[in-house]
Design a protein around this motif. Structure first.
Motif, PDB file in Angstrom:
ATOM      1  N   ILE A  93       0.842  -1.204   0.000  1.00  0.00           N
ATOM      2  CA  ILE A  93       0.000   0.000   0.000  1.00  0.00           C
ATOM      3  C   ILE A  93       0.878   1.255   0.000  1.00  0.00           C
ATOM      4  O   ILE A  93       0.561   2.246  -0.661  1.00  0.00           O
ATOM      5  N   PHE A 125       2.030   1.706  -3.572  1.00  0.00           N
ATOM      6  CA  PHE A 125       0.909   2.172  -4.387  1.00  0.00           C
ATOM      7  C   PHE A 125       0.640   3.657  -4.131  1.00  0.00           C
ATOM      8  O   PHE A 125       0.396   4.415  -5.053  1.00  0.00           O
ATOM      9  N   ILE A 169       0.794   6.661  -6.837  1.00  0.00           N
ATOM     10  CA  ILE A 169      -0.382   7.484  -7.132  1.00  0.00           C
ATOM     11  C   ILE A 169      -0.049   8.961  -6.980  1.00  0.00           C
ATOM     12  O   ILE A 169      -0.402   9.783  -7.826  1.00  0.00           O
ATOM     13  N   LEU A 195       2.083  10.051  -9.946  1.00  0.00           N
ATOM     14  CA  LEU A 195       1.309  10.140 -11.187  1.00  0.00           C
ATOM     15  C   LEU A 195       0.325  11.309 -11.155  1.00  0.00           C
ATOM     16  O   LEU A 195       0.097  11.956 -12.169  1.00  0.00           O
ATOM     17  N   PHE A 211       0.189  14.530 -13.710  1.00  0.00           N
ATOM     18  CA  PHE A 211      -1.030  14.434 -14.520  1.00  0.00           C
ATOM     19  C   PHE A 211      -1.304  15.757 -15.229  1.00  0.00           C
ATOM     20  O   PHE A 211      -1.148  16.828 -14.640  1.00  0.00           O
ATOM     21  N   LEU A 254      -9.042  -4.248   3.237  1.00  0.00           N
ATOM     22  CA  LEU A 254      -7.886  -3.897   2.410  1.00  0.00           C
ATOM     23  C   LEU A 254      -8.068  -4.237   0.936  1.00  0.00           C
ATOM     24  O   LEU A 254      -7.506  -3.568   0.078  1.00  0.00           O
ATOM     25  N   VAL A 304      -9.543  -1.418  -1.020  1.00  0.00           N
ATOM     26  CA  VAL A 304      -8.560  -0.320  -1.062  1.00  0.00           C
ATOM     27  C   VAL A 304      -7.520  -0.601  -2.144  1.00  0.00           C
ATOM     28  O   VAL A 304      -7.195   0.259  -2.971  1.00  0.00           O
ATOM     29  N   ILE A 305      -7.019  -1.826  -2.137  1.00  0.00           N
ATOM     30  CA  ILE A 305      -5.998  -2.195  -3.129  1.00  0.00           C
ATOM     31  C   ILE A 305      -6.590  -2.178  -4.540  1.00  0.00           C
ATOM     32  O   ILE A 305      -5.963  -1.710  -5.486  1.00  0.00           O
ATOM     33  N   MET A 336      -6.889   1.442  -5.621  1.00  0.00           N
ATOM     34  CA  MET A 336      -5.562   1.983  -5.935  1.00  0.00           C
ATOM     35  C   MET A 336      -5.068   1.458  -7.278  1.00  0.00           C
ATOM     36  O   MET A 336      -4.490   2.213  -8.061  1.00  0.00           O
ATOM     37  N   SER A 337      -5.306   0.211  -7.544  1.00  0.00           N
ATOM     38  CA  SER A 337      -4.857  -0.376  -8.814  1.00  0.00           C
ATOM     39  C   SER A 337      -5.553   0.281  -9.993  1.00  0.00           C
ATOM     40  O   SER A 337      -4.917   0.619 -10.995  1.00  0.00           O
ATOM     41  N   CYS A 344      -6.857   3.237 -10.047  1.00  0.00           N
ATOM     42  CA  CYS A 344      -6.366   4.614 -10.087  1.00  0.00           C
ATOM     43  C   CYS A 344      -4.998   4.673 -10.783  1.00  0.00           C
ATOM     44  O   CYS A 344      -4.755   5.531 -11.637  1.00  0.00           O
ATOM     45  N   ILE A 345      -4.129   3.745 -10.435  1.00  0.00           N
ATOM     46  CA  ILE A 345      -2.789   3.703 -11.040  1.00  0.00           C
ATOM     47  C   ILE A 345      -2.888   3.418 -12.533  1.00  0.00           C
ATOM     48  O   ILE A 345      -2.228   4.059 -13.340  1.00  0.00           O
ATOM     49  N   PHE A 395      -5.380   4.090 -14.557  1.00  0.00           N
ATOM     50  CA  PHE A 395      -5.917   5.271 -15.227  1.00  0.00           C
ATOM     51  C   PHE A 395      -4.833   6.335 -15.376  1.00  0.00           C
ATOM     52  O   PHE A 395      -4.639   6.911 -16.453  1.00  0.00           O
ATOM     53  N   LEU A 396      -4.110   6.587 -14.290  1.00  0.00           N
ATOM     54  CA  LEU A 396      -3.079   7.627 -14.331  1.00  0.00           C
ATOM     55  C   LEU A 396      -1.934   7.251 -15.264  1.00  0.00           C
ATOM     56  O   LEU A 396      -1.388   8.111 -15.957  1.00  0.00           O
ATOM     57  N   LEU A 397      -1.585   5.975 -15.295  1.00  0.00           N
ATOM     58  CA  LEU A 397      -0.505   5.546 -16.202  1.00  0.00           C
ATOM     59  C   LEU A 397      -0.920   5.718 -17.665  1.00  0.00           C
ATOM     60  O   LEU A 397      -0.120   6.123 -18.498  1.00  0.00           O
TER      61      LEU A 397
END
Lengths: 164, 151
Positions: A43, A46, A50, A53, A57, B15, B18-19, B22-23, B25-26, B28-30
């Motif tokens: 976490i 991650f 985030i 990024l 952005f 969790l 949450v994970i 986050m995945s 989100c990552i 999308f941002l990538l």
């Protein structure tokens, strides 16, 4: 030698050593092949990713489309905004990705200006143009763009560069 | 009156959602990240306007740039010393000698602080990258009004 060294004690007490199946225990006791997933570390990684990024952005996206043969020159320029793009690529001129000949450059820019004024009546014409070209191009090929933009009333030229 | 059972203050965070979040989100941002930062060097062109005789003359440096990277400087409408009015900086390996050019621009700015206008006159063989490098040197030294003359 490892058994008597201080390294062994450190390796045994580490989190990795305890959770890994490769831990050099030296015993014959069979260990399970499953290992614990370190969720806190995951976490953390991650979250850092985030944040990085999100900081990089850009809501505007790519304003220019670069072909693989085009390398922009680099300079400490200003941020690029959306304006009409004149591109010189593979020996051809493009205005907003539409190919034009050298002789038609002025007319195409005048048409662009006219359509802008029709769409935004009452607004002052900004007269800004973005020029995109490969860094190795000779000026004799870019001179036509500079000349045509001045003739068509585009007083500001923004040469696209890679930010240093 | 019904007496409620006391609830513990501890709670658990799930969790897995949450994970998952986050995945997503990552990903999308990538996908939407812009890896190359593109900027611009701004140049102003003369478009019609007043007659040259009516406009107030301001110190201007004209730079003729050739295909071998040599840059000839000429300062007009300025009180800079005669030794700085006309200078030539030879190119090195076909590229402009940017260190010398920066030093020269610095000297010109010291002699004439009002000098903020430069006009680049590249010849047909001048490389686009070299023109931008010279412009960048001017901008870094406070000469912010730049122009390029067509052939």
């Amino acid at each position: 030698m490892l058994n008597s060294s201080i390294v062994k004690g450190q390796a045994m007490s580490s989190v990795i050593g305890e959770s890994s199946i490769l831990a050099p225990t030296g015993t014959d006791r069979k260990r399970g092949i499953t290992s614990d997933l370190l969720l806190t570390a995951l976490i953390d990684a991650f979250s850092i990713l985030i944040v990085f990024l999100l900081l990089s952005f850009s809501s505007t996206g790519d304003l220019l489309s670069l072909s693989k043969d085009t390398e922009l020159p680099s300079a400490a320029g200003e941020d690029l905004e959306r304006h009409p793009v004149v591109k010189f690529e593979s020996g051809k001129y493009f205005i907003e990705n539409k190919e034009v000949t050298t002789n038609d450059l002025v007319q195409a820019l005048l048409d662009l200006r006219k359509s802008h004024q029709e769409m935004r009546a009452g607004e002052e014409f900004p007269g800004i143009l973005t020029v995109q070209a490969d860094r190795r191009v000779k000026f004799e090929q870019l001179s036509a763009i500079v000349q045509a933009s001045a003739q068509a009333g585009f007083g500001d030229i923004k040469f696209a560069v890679l930010m240093k | 009156m019904a007496k409620g059972k006391k609830k513990g203050l501890d709670f658990t965070i799930e969790l897995i959602p949450v994970i998952s979040l986050m995945s997503v989100c990552i990903c999308f941002l990538l996908l939407t990240a812009v890896w190359i930062r593109i900027g611009s060097v701004n140049v102003k062109q003369a478009v019609g306007g007043q007659a040259a005789s009516e406009t107030q003359k301001k110190p201007t440096v004209w730079v003729a740039l050739d295909g071998k990277g040599s840059a000839s400087f000429e300062v007009r409408d300025s009180r800079v010393p005669a030794r700085l009015q006309r200078l030539k900086v030879q190119g090195v390996d076909g590229k402009p000698d940017l260190e010398k050019i920066k030093t020269l621009i610095g000297d010109l700015r010291t002699a004439e602080p009002a000098l903020i206008t430069a006009l680049i006159q590249p010849d047909g063989q001048a490389v686009y990258e070299h023109i931008i490098d010279v412009m960048d040197s001017f901008k870094k030294n406070g000469v912010i009004d730049l122009g390029v003359t067509p052939l």
